[in-house]
Design a protein around this motif. Structure first.
Motif, mmCIF file in Angstrom:
data_model
loop_
_atom_site.group_PDB
_atom_site.id
_atom_site.type_symbol
_atom_site.label_atom_id
_atom_site.label_comp_id
_atom_site.label_asym_id
_atom_site.label_seq_id
_atom_site.Cartn_x
_atom_site.Cartn_y
_atom_site.Cartn_z
ATOM 1 N N GLY A 197 0.780 -1.232 0.000
ATOM 2 C CA GLY A 197 0.000 0.000 0.000
ATOM 3 C C GLY A 197 0.810 1.279 0.000
ATOM 4 O O GLY A 197 0.280 2.340 0.325
ATOM 5 N N LEU A 198 2.078 1.192 -0.365
ATOM 6 C CA LEU A 198 2.913 2.389 -0.433
ATOM 7 C C LEU A 198 2.893 2.962 -1.849
ATOM 8 O O LEU A 198 2.534 2.280 -2.811
ATOM 9 C CB LEU A 198 4.358 2.046 -0.047
ATOM 10 N N TYR A 199 3.319 4.206 -1.961
ATOM 11 C CA TYR A 199 3.461 4.804 -3.282
ATOM 12 C C TYR A 199 4.637 4.132 -3.987
ATOM 13 O O TYR A 199 5.755 4.127 -3.477
ATOM 14 C CB TYR A 199 3.706 6.308 -3.167
ATOM 15 N N ALA A 200 4.357 3.534 -5.133
ATOM 16 C CA ALA A 200 5.378 2.738 -5.824
ATOM 17 C C ALA A 200 6.264 3.632 -6.687
ATOM 18 O O ALA A 200 5.977 3.884 -7.855
ATOM 19 C CB ALA A 200 4.711 1.656 -6.683
ATOM 20 N N ASP A 201 7.368 4.105 -6.088
ATOM 21 C CA ASP A 201 8.319 4.936 -6.819
ATOM 22 C C ASP A 201 9.698 4.288 -6.926
ATOM 23 O O ASP A 201 10.604 4.836 -7.555
ATOM 24 C CB ASP A 201 8.457 6.314 -6.173
ATOM 25 N N THR A 231 9.048 2.960 3.480
ATOM 26 C CA THR A 231 9.398 1.638 2.948
ATOM 27 C C THR A 231 10.270 0.878 3.931
ATOM 28 O O THR A 231 10.086 -0.329 4.139
ATOM 29 C CB THR A 231 10.113 1.780 1.595
ATOM 30 N N TRP A 232 11.231 1.569 4.580
ATOM 31 C CA TRP A 232 12.057 0.905 5.589
ATOM 32 C C TRP A 232 11.179 0.351 6.717
ATOM 33 O O TRP A 232 11.406 -0.764 7.208
ATOM 34 C CB TRP A 232 13.081 1.880 6.169
ATOM 35 N N THR A 233 10.171 1.132 7.136
ATOM 36 C CA THR A 233 9.287 0.676 8.207
ATOM 37 C C THR A 233 8.518 -0.569 7.787
ATOM 38 O O THR A 233 8.397 -1.535 8.546
ATOM 39 C CB THR A 233 8.302 1.793 8.593
ATOM 40 N N LYS A 234 8.004 -0.558 6.571
ATOM 41 C CA LYS A 234 7.256 -1.707 6.061
ATOM 42 C C LYS A 234 8.141 -2.949 5.950
ATOM 43 O O LYS A 234 7.662 -4.084 6.063
ATOM 44 C CB LYS A 234 6.657 -1.381 4.696
ATOM 45 N N LEU A 235 9.417 -2.725 5.719
ATOM 46 C CA LEU A 235 10.355 -3.846 5.620
ATOM 47 C C LEU A 235 10.697 -4.429 6.990
ATOM 48 O O LEU A 235 11.458 -5.385 7.087
ATOM 49 C CB LEU A 235 11.641 -3.388 4.922
ATOM 50 N N PRO A 272 10.910 -10.287 8.250
ATOM 51 C CA PRO A 272 9.563 -10.318 8.807
ATOM 52 C C PRO A 272 8.490 -10.053 7.753
ATOM 53 O O PRO A 272 8.736 -9.343 6.771
ATOM 54 C CB PRO A 272 9.577 -9.219 9.862
ATOM 55 N N ALA A 273 7.307 -10.592 7.967
ATOM 56 C CA ALA A 273 6.240 -10.522 6.970
ATOM 57 C C ALA A 273 5.731 -9.096 6.790
ATOM 58 O O ALA A 273 5.582 -8.349 7.756
ATOM 59 C CB ALA A 273 5.093 -11.432 7.378
#
Length: 352
Positions: free
Chosen positions: A198-202, A209-213, A312-313
């Motif tokens: 659900g992030l902006y795909a750039d 993105t780091w947080t989502k990872l 992590p998932a």
């Protein structure tokens, strides 16, 4: 008069001709030899007029061949065959656009600077040899171990063209070979990850993105283990079967994706799984990474298991069997039954 004529006739006659390409006039006796010649001017861009002893990196373009082409190909993520063909041209233009250069497909000085390569194949540093016997009176020095730097939301922003240890961390999180080079393959994986979460795909790896990872900081607990606190035991035992769980999840088909949503008004991926299983009395942590860490992993997926992406998932769904699942994937895509896409990182069993 006769004396003057004789003196004049004794001199050789001169004719004026232009030296080809030199833009100067040469005086040439009609019956004699060349008397003087001006040096030819150097052609524009001729390195012979520079006087510099350094050898510049070669300018490469469509049709070029050789070792320098292989370096560029390796950097932009195409097969390094040493031939600057259509695939290399396309990859170079993509690289130039991503790095703010004119996408002309020509590898000149500015593109070389961004690529970070050179016309000479880099050599690996030799491993220092240890002394065969320690110096008398001293202890044998310990060889320092190299550690991969931790990542966090404040880590350096990465984009195509970067390299180094932090890129290896990124690649490891995405399940890619850790070569430390942010090339076309890494960017494609980042784009897919951003769309799935659900992030902006750039294709740029910034704080979100780091947080989502799963990079929550070097001093914070990583969500790779169950929560430290003991979960409260439900007041009533879990009673739902896999078939009941799947049937209940299907009733939410068409529910929109909502970031952080955990109700029928809108779900994110882990909000859907936690809501469905809790309805039947199963304890369920809130995030995908926590769910992955809490439940036992299995290699023989069965209907009712959880299916994960990343470790992590960063995404989770409910496996329904026959390669199908129910999930809430990303903004603009509603809850639905769909094929298990790409290669999930694993499965976990909730229903014993």
């Amino acid at each position: 008069m006769r004396r003057r004529q004789r003196a004049t006739s004794a001199l050789p006659r001169l004719t004026v001709k232009q030296a080809v390409g030199a833009c100067v006039a040469l005086a040439i006796p009609t019956g004699g030899t060349l008397m003087a010649a001006a040096p030819a001017l150097a052609a524009p861009g001729d390195d012979t007029t520079n006087g510099s002893a350094s050898t510049p990196r070669p300018t490469l373009s469509y049709g070029s061949r050789g070792a320098a082409v292989k370096i560029v190909q390796a950097r932009v993520g195409v097969t390094a065959d040493g031939i600057f063909g259509p695939a290399t041209l396309s990859a170079v233009k993509t690289f130039q656009r991503a790095n703010g250069l004119v996408p002309d497909g020509i590898v000149g000085a500015r593109t070389w600077a961004k690529v970070g390569g050179s016309a000479v194949t880099p050599t690996r540093p030799t491993t220092p040899t240890r002394p065969t016997t320690p110096t008398t009176g001293t202890t044998t020095p310990t060889v320092p171990t190299t550690t991969t730097p931790a990542c966090s939301p404040t880590s350096t922003t990465l984009r195509m063209g970067n390299s180094g240890q932090l890129v290896k961390v990124l690649q490891d999180r995405l399940g890619l070979p850790t070569d430390g080079w942010f090339g076309a393959n890494t960017k494609a994986k980042v784009l897919a990850f951003q769309r799935a979460t659900g992030l902006y795909a750039d294709g740029i790896v910034g704080p979100r993105t780091w947080t989502k990872l799963g990079c929550v900081g070097p001093n914070a607990p990583q969500p790779t283990t169950p929560p430290v606190s003991t979960p409260s035991v439900p007041s009533t035992p879990a009673t739902g079967t896999a078939a009941q769980v799947i049937a209940f999840a299907q009733t939410f088909a068409g529910t929109p994706y909502v970031w952080g949503g955990s109700s029928p008004a809108g779900f994110d991926c882990s909000g859907l799984t936690s809501y469905v299983f809790k309805n039947f009395g199963y304890y369920m942590p809130r995030t995908a990474a926590q769910q992955q860490a809490y439940f036992p992993r299995v290699s023989d997926p069965q209907p009712g298991d959880l299916v994960f992406w990343g470790y992590p998932a960063y995404h989770v769904g409910i496996y329904v069997g026959n390669g199908m699942m129910i999930d809430s994937p990303q903004p603009g895509v509603s809850v639905a039954m769909r094929k298990v896409y790409r290669s999930p990182s694993g499965y976990a069993r909730v229903i014993k």
